[in-house]
Design an enzyme around this catalytic site. Sequence first.
Site, PDB file in Angstrom:
ATOM      1  N   ASN A 112      -3.136   4.682  -2.841  1.00 16.68           N
ATOM      2  CA  ASN A 112      -3.816   3.468  -3.280  1.00 16.68           C
ATOM      3  C   ASN A 112      -2.903   2.273  -3.051  1.00 16.68           C
ATOM      4  O   ASN A 112      -1.690   2.430  -2.838  1.00 16.68           O
ATOM      5  CB  ASN A 112      -4.177   3.561  -4.770  1.00 16.68           C
ATOM      6  N   HIS A 153       0.868  -1.180   0.000  1.00 16.10           N
ATOM      7  CA  HIS A 153       0.000   0.000   0.000  1.00 16.10           C
ATOM      8  C   HIS A 153       0.899   1.222   0.000  1.00 16.10           C
ATOM      9  O   HIS A 153       1.700   1.419   0.910  1.00 16.10           O
ATOM     10  CB  HIS A 153      -0.920   0.016   1.222  1.00 16.10           C
ATOM     11  N   CYS A 154       0.768   2.043  -1.036  1.00 21.15           N
ATOM     12  CA  CYS A 154       1.647   3.201  -1.193  1.00 21.15           C
ATOM     13  C   CYS A 154       0.884   4.475  -0.817  1.00 21.15           C
ATOM     14  O   CYS A 154       0.000   4.901  -1.570  1.00 21.15           O
ATOM     15  CB  CYS A 154       2.155   3.297  -2.634  1.00 21.15           C
ATOM     16  N   PRO A 155       1.197   5.090   0.316  1.00 19.87           N
ATOM     17  CA  PRO A 155       0.497   6.327   0.690  1.00 19.87           C
ATOM     18  C   PRO A 155       0.808   7.490  -0.240  1.00 19.87           C
ATOM     19  O   PRO A 155       0.025   8.433  -0.335  1.00 19.87           O
ATOM     20  CB  PRO A 155       1.003   6.593   2.112  1.00 19.87           C
TER      21      PRO A 155
END
Length: 248
Positions: free
Chosen positions: A169, A163-165
Amino acid sequence: MSDVRRKYESFEGDNTFLCKGRLVMAKRIGIFLGNVSLLTVTSILFFAFDAVYLGQHSSFAFPLVAGILCLLTFATLFRTATIDPGILPRATGAEKDANDHENSVRIANGEHNNSYQQSSIRTHTIKGEAMSVRFCTTCHIYRPPRASHCGICNSCIENFDHHCPWVGNCVGKRNYRYFYLFLLFLSTYGLFVLGSVVYRIVLVSREDGNSFPQFLGKVPCSIIVCCICAFSAFSVIGLCGFHSKLIA
């Protein structure tokens, strides 16, 4: 005629749907908005001062190339941030009941000592090889290989990477290519802007009659852009190199 309820309206995960379900994002997008703001401010400063100067005193190729890279960077960023990363649908009520019945039968037959063990892993034979799939107690499904449950989005993602802040997304099967292209274009864009700003600083420093305070007064925005690119570009380049090695 009764109103038709779309599937995203009854979605139980922690995602935000826009444009009638066509766009999907995580609910926590504060870091993503900060990332977009930083990119926007840096780009505005570059095009308002450095690109104009280089276009007039050197070559129009500087603002042209930078503009193309800027558009590609933002396009792949928003594509990564708003596309379905590979969310696996949750089990319906009937599927949950069927799974509970299967678990009860296995316990009655003595195949497992407790309900957690018997429901957590199932083994299937695919093309002659045994494949183990793990049961998700939140989504009530057996996840396919390489799928994982994201604790932030509260959904199982196919081919889950992380999960890439920064993009707001998850990165999974459906948006990994756009995530990689975003890293590639951002790295190229950052290096090009950094090199262009340094070149402009060198040109201004060679002008006659400039003392050091006068020199700093002519390029304050260039120094700000240079610092931002220097601190951020190389970390992005490292991440891009890591993913390049993964897909090589």
